[in-house]
Design a protein around this motif. Structure first.
Motif, PDB file in Angstrom:
ATOM      1  N   GLN A 110     -32.989 -89.061  -6.541  1.00 52.04           N
ATOM      2  CA  GLN A 110     -32.849 -89.902  -5.349  1.00 52.04           C
ATOM      3  C   GLN A 110     -33.568 -89.268  -4.162  1.00 52.04           C
ATOM      4  OE1 GLN A 110     -28.635 -90.403  -4.830  1.00 52.04           O
ATOM      5  NE2 GLN A 110     -28.501 -92.101  -6.288  1.00 52.04           N
ATOM      6  N   GLN A 111     -33.434 -87.962  -4.021  1.00 52.05           N
ATOM      7  CA  GLN A 111     -34.111 -87.276  -2.915  1.00 52.05           C
ATOM      8  C   GLN A 111     -35.629 -87.368  -3.081  1.00 52.05           C
ATOM      9  OE1 GLN A 111     -32.592 -83.285  -2.853  1.00 52.05           O
ATOM     10  NE2 GLN A 111     -30.812 -83.822  -1.606  1.00 52.05           N
ATOM     11  N   ALA A 112     -36.099 -87.218  -4.322  1.00 51.86           N
ATOM     12  CA  ALA A 112     -37.539 -87.298  -4.578  1.00 51.86           C
ATOM     13  C   ALA A 112     -38.052 -88.706  -4.277  1.00 51.86           C
ATOM     14  CB  ALA A 112     -37.842 -86.914  -6.021  1.00 51.86           C
ATOM     15  N   ALA A 113     -37.294 -89.713  -4.680  1.00 54.19           N
ATOM     16  CA  ALA A 113     -37.699 -91.095  -4.416  1.00 54.19           C
ATOM     17  C   ALA A 113     -37.707 -91.375  -2.923  1.00 54.19           C
ATOM     18  CB  ALA A 113     -36.757 -92.064  -5.137  1.00 54.19           C
ATOM     19  N   ALA A 114     -36.689 -90.876  -2.220  1.00 52.93           N
ATOM     20  CA  ALA A 114     -36.630 -91.080  -0.766  1.00 52.93           C
ATOM     21  C   ALA A 114     -37.785 -90.368  -0.086  1.00 52.93           C
ATOM     22  CB  ALA A 114     -35.289 -90.586  -0.220  1.00 52.93           C
ATOM     23  N   ALA A 115     -38.117 -89.149  -0.555  1.00 48.64           N
ATOM     24  CA  ALA A 115     -39.224 -88.401   0.042  1.00 48.64           C
ATOM     25  C   ALA A 115     -40.547 -89.105  -0.226  1.00 48.64           C
ATOM     26  CB  ALA A 115     -39.251 -86.983  -0.516  1.00 48.64           C
ATOM     27  N   ALA A 116     -40.698 -89.635  -1.453  1.00 51.53           N
ATOM     28  CA  ALA A 116     -41.942 -90.337  -1.785  1.00 51.53           C
ATOM     29  C   ALA A 116     -42.078 -91.600  -0.942  1.00 51.53           C
ATOM     30  CB  ALA A 116     -41.961 -90.680  -3.275  1.00 51.53           C
ATOM     31  N   ALA A 117     -40.974 -92.305  -0.772  1.00 49.84           N
ATOM     32  CA  ALA A 117     -41.016 -93.526   0.040  1.00 49.84           C
ATOM     33  C   ALA A 117     -41.324 -93.194   1.487  1.00 49.84           C
ATOM     34  CB  ALA A 117     -39.679 -94.263  -0.068  1.00 49.84           C
ATOM     35  N   GLN A 118     -40.727 -92.122   1.970  1.00 45.53           N
ATOM     36  CA  GLN A 118     -40.960 -91.727   3.361  1.00 45.53           C
ATOM     37  C   GLN A 118     -42.392 -91.234   3.527  1.00 45.53           C
ATOM     38  OE1 GLN A 118     -38.397 -88.636   4.771  1.00 45.53           O
ATOM     39  NE2 GLN A 118     -38.760 -89.128   6.897  1.00 45.53           N
ATOM     40  N   GLN A 119     -42.911 -90.557   2.540  1.00 45.17           N
ATOM     41  CA  GLN A 119     -44.273 -90.055   2.609  1.00 45.17           C
ATOM     42  C   GLN A 119     -45.268 -91.212   2.594  1.00 45.17           C
ATOM     43  OE1 GLN A 119     -45.311 -87.423  -0.561  1.00 45.17           O
ATOM     44  NE2 GLN A 119     -47.101 -86.628   0.491  1.00 45.17           N
ATOM     45  N   GLN A 120     -44.990 -92.237   1.791  1.00 40.83           N
ATOM     46  CA  GLN A 120     -45.873 -93.392   1.760  1.00 40.83           C
ATOM     47  C   GLN A 120     -45.823 -94.124   3.098  1.00 40.83           C
ATOM     48  OE1 GLN A 120     -44.802 -95.841  -1.544  1.00 40.83           O
ATOM     49  NE2 GLN A 120     -46.150 -94.737  -2.971  1.00 40.83           N
ATOM     50  N   ALA A 121     -44.631 -94.170   3.673  1.00 35.93           N
ATOM     51  CA  ALA A 121     -44.502 -94.874   4.953  1.00 35.93           C
ATOM     52  C   ALA A 121     -45.222 -94.133   6.064  1.00 35.93           C
ATOM     53  CB  ALA A 121     -43.026 -95.044   5.311  1.00 35.93           C
ATOM     54  N   THR A 122     -45.195 -92.826   6.057  1.00 32.10           N
ATOM     55  CA  THR A 122     -45.817 -92.046   7.124  1.00 32.10           C
ATOM     56  C   THR A 122     -47.203 -91.562   6.757  1.00 32.10           C
ATOM     57  OG1 THR A 122     -44.789 -90.042   6.300  1.00 32.10           O
ATOM     58  CG2 THR A 122     -43.633 -91.244   8.054  1.00 32.10           C
TER      59      THR A 122
ATOM     60  N   GLY B  62     -38.046 -82.208   5.675  1.00 28.07           N
ATOM     61  CA  GLY B  62     -37.454 -81.372   4.618  1.00 28.07           C
ATOM     62  C   GLY B  62     -36.868 -82.184   3.495  1.00 28.07           C
ATOM     63  N   ALA B  63     -37.099 -83.506   3.480  1.00 29.25           N
ATOM     64  CA  ALA B  63     -36.544 -84.326   2.411  1.00 29.25           C
ATOM     65  C   ALA B  63     -37.326 -84.090   1.133  1.00 29.25           C
ATOM     66  CB  ALA B  63     -36.593 -85.799   2.806  1.00 29.25           C
ATOM     67  N   GLY B  64     -36.704 -84.237   0.020  1.00 33.50           N
ATOM     68  CA  GLY B  64     -37.377 -84.113  -1.269  1.00 33.50           C
ATOM     69  C   GLY B  64     -37.106 -82.760  -1.903  1.00 33.50           C
ATOM     70  N   ILE B  65     -37.585 -82.650  -3.136  1.00 32.21           N
ATOM     71  CA  ILE B  65     -37.308 -81.446  -3.897  1.00 32.21           C
ATOM     72  C   ILE B  65     -38.133 -80.282  -3.390  1.00 32.21           C
ATOM     73  CG2 ILE B  65     -37.437 -80.396  -6.194  1.00 32.21           C
ATOM     74  CD1 ILE B  65     -36.941 -83.133  -7.354  1.00 32.21           C
ATOM     75  N   GLY B  66     -39.404 -80.497  -3.112  1.00 29.76           N
ATOM     76  CA  GLY B  66     -40.302 -79.406  -2.775  1.00 29.76           C
ATOM     77  C   GLY B  66     -40.418 -79.157  -1.292  1.00 29.76           C
ATOM     78  N   ASN B  67     -39.613 -79.802  -0.456  1.00 28.69           N
ATOM     79  CA  ASN B  67     -39.713 -79.684   0.994  1.00 28.69           C
ATOM     80  C   ASN B  67     -41.173 -79.831   1.418  1.00 28.69           C
ATOM     81  OD1 ASN B  67     -37.007 -79.303   1.420  1.00 28.69           O
ATOM     82  ND2 ASN B  67     -37.131 -77.073   1.222  1.00 28.69           N
ATOM     83  N   THR B  68     -41.704 -81.011   1.202  1.00 22.32           N
ATOM     84  CA  THR B  68     -43.121 -81.241   1.488  1.00 22.32           C
ATOM     85  C   THR B  68     -43.317 -81.587   2.940  1.00 22.32           C
ATOM     86  OG1 THR B  68     -42.948 -83.567   0.917  1.00 22.32           O
ATOM     87  CG2 THR B  68     -43.600 -82.045  -0.847  1.00 22.32           C
ATOM     88  N   SER B  69     -44.464 -81.252   3.415  1.00 21.93           N
ATOM     89  CA  SER B  69     -44.878 -81.711   4.734  1.00 21.93           C
ATOM     90  C   SER B  69     -46.322 -82.171   4.579  1.00 21.93           C
ATOM     91  CB  SER B  69     -44.760 -80.590   5.773  1.00 21.93           C
ATOM     92  OG  SER B  69     -45.591 -79.517   5.425  1.00 21.93           O
ATOM     93  N   SER B  70     -46.634 -83.295   5.204  1.00 21.45           N
ATOM     94  CA  SER B  70     -47.993 -83.805   5.050  1.00 21.45           C
ATOM     95  C   SER B  70     -48.691 -83.776   6.388  1.00 21.45           C
ATOM     96  CB  SER B  70     -47.967 -85.223   4.479  1.00 21.45           C
ATOM     97  OG  SER B  70     -47.297 -86.092   5.345  1.00 21.45           O
ATOM     98  N   VAL B  71     -49.909 -83.322   6.356  1.00 24.32           N
ATOM     99  CA  VAL B  71     -50.730 -83.284   7.558  1.00 24.32           C
ATOM    100  C   VAL B  71     -52.083 -83.888   7.172  1.00 24.32           C
ATOM    101  CG1 VAL B  71     -51.805 -81.803   9.279  1.00 24.32           C
ATOM    102  CG2 VAL B  71     -49.576 -81.203   8.341  1.00 24.32           C
ATOM    103  N   SER B  72     -52.437 -84.968   7.812  1.00 30.46           N
ATOM    104  CA  SER B  72     -53.719 -85.642   7.609  1.00 30.46           C
ATOM    105  C   SER B  72     -53.982 -85.915   6.134  1.00 30.46           C
ATOM    106  CB  SER B  72     -54.886 -84.813   8.182  1.00 30.46           C
ATOM    107  OG  SER B  72     -54.673 -84.540   9.527  1.00 30.46           O
ATOM    108  N   GLY B  73     -52.982 -86.399   5.422  1.00 27.40           N
ATOM    109  CA  GLY B  73     -53.189 -86.796   4.038  1.00 27.40           C
ATOM    110  C   GLY B  73     -53.137 -85.643   3.057  1.00 27.40           C
ATOM    111  N   VAL B  74     -52.889 -84.406   3.482  1.00 30.55           N
ATOM    112  CA  VAL B  74     -52.790 -83.270   2.589  1.00 30.55           C
ATOM    113  C   VAL B  74     -51.345 -82.786   2.622  1.00 30.55           C
ATOM    114  CG1 VAL B  74     -53.539 -80.937   2.085  1.00 30.55           C
ATOM    115  CG2 VAL B  74     -55.163 -82.595   2.989  1.00 30.55           C
TER     116      VAL B  74
END
Length: 178
Positions: A132-144, A155-167
Motif C-alpha cells: 500500500q505504501q509503495a502504491a501510494a508513493a508511486a501514485a504520488q510520484q506520478q502526480a508530482t 518519505g512515503a514508500g519503501i525506499g524513501n524516494t525523492s524525485s528531482v527533475s525526473g530523477v
C-alpha cells in the motif's frame, strides 16, 4: 504347596508360637545356668529344646521367605494372582505415561502452530502495508513527477524516494529515471 491366604496366616502364627517357645527355652536354660546349684541335666534339656525350636523356626521361615521371593519376583507359582496383577498394573502405568506424553506433545505442537500462524499473519500484514505504501508513493510520484523542478521529500514508500527533475534516488543512493 498350594496354600490359600488363610493357611499362610495360620503357618505364620505357628512360626510365631515356635519363636516364643524357642525364647522360653533359651531363657530357662540361662536361668538354670545362673543358679548357684545348677542341674546339668536340666540345663542340657533346655538347651536341646532351644536348638530343636530354633531349627524348626529356621526351616519354616525359610519356606515362607522362598514363597515371598517367588511372589515378589513375578515367577509363576500356584495359588497367587500377584504376578498377573503386577503385570496389569505396570501396563496401566505405561499407558497412562504414554497418554500424558502424547498430551504434552500435542500441547507443544499447538503452541508452535499458533506462534507460526501469528508470525505468518504478521508478515502478510507487513507485506500488505508495504504494498500500500509503495502504491501510494508511486501514485504520488506520478502526480508530482510531471512538473519540472518539484521535489518530493515526504518519505512515503519503501525506499524513501525523492524525485528531482525526473530523477529519483532511493535511500540507498541509486538513481533511476522516471
Amino acid at each position: 504347596m498350594n496354600m490359600n491366604p488363610l493357611d499362610k496366616i495360620h503357618a505364620l502364627d505357628e512360626i510365631e508360637k515356635d519363636i516364643i517357645l524357642c525364647m522360653q527355652s533359651a531363657g530357662q536354660a540361662l536361668q538354670e545356668l545362673g543358679k548357684e546349684k545348677t542341674s546339668q541335666k536340666s540345663a542340657e534339656t533346655q538347651s536341646q529344646q532351644f536348638l530343636k525350636s530354633l531349627s524348626s523356626v529356621e526351616s519354616k521361615l525359610s519356606e515362607q521367605i522362598n514363597y515371598l521371593t517367588q511372589v515378589s519376583t513375578g515367577q509363576p507359582h500356584e495359588g497367587s494372582g500377584y504376578a498377573s496383577a503386577k503385570v496389569l498394573q505396570m501396563a496401566w502405568h505405561r499407558i497412562q505415561h504414554a497418554r500424558s506424553r502424547v498430551r504434552e506433545l500435542e500441547e507443544t505442537k499447538a503452541k508452535h502452530s499458533h506462534a507460526a500462524r501469528q508470525q505468518q499473519q504478521k508478515r502478510q500484514q507487513e507485506h500488505a502495508a508495504a504494498q500500500q505504501q509503495a502504491a501510494a508513493a508511486a501514485a504520488q510520484q506520478q502526480a508530482t513527477g510531471g512538473s519540472s523542478g518539484s521535489t518530493d521529500v515526504s518519505g512515503a514508500g519503501i525506499g524513501n524516494t525523492s524525485s528531482v527533475s525526473g530523477v529519483a534516488t532511493d535511500s540507498g543512493g541509486s538513481m533511476s529515471a522516471s
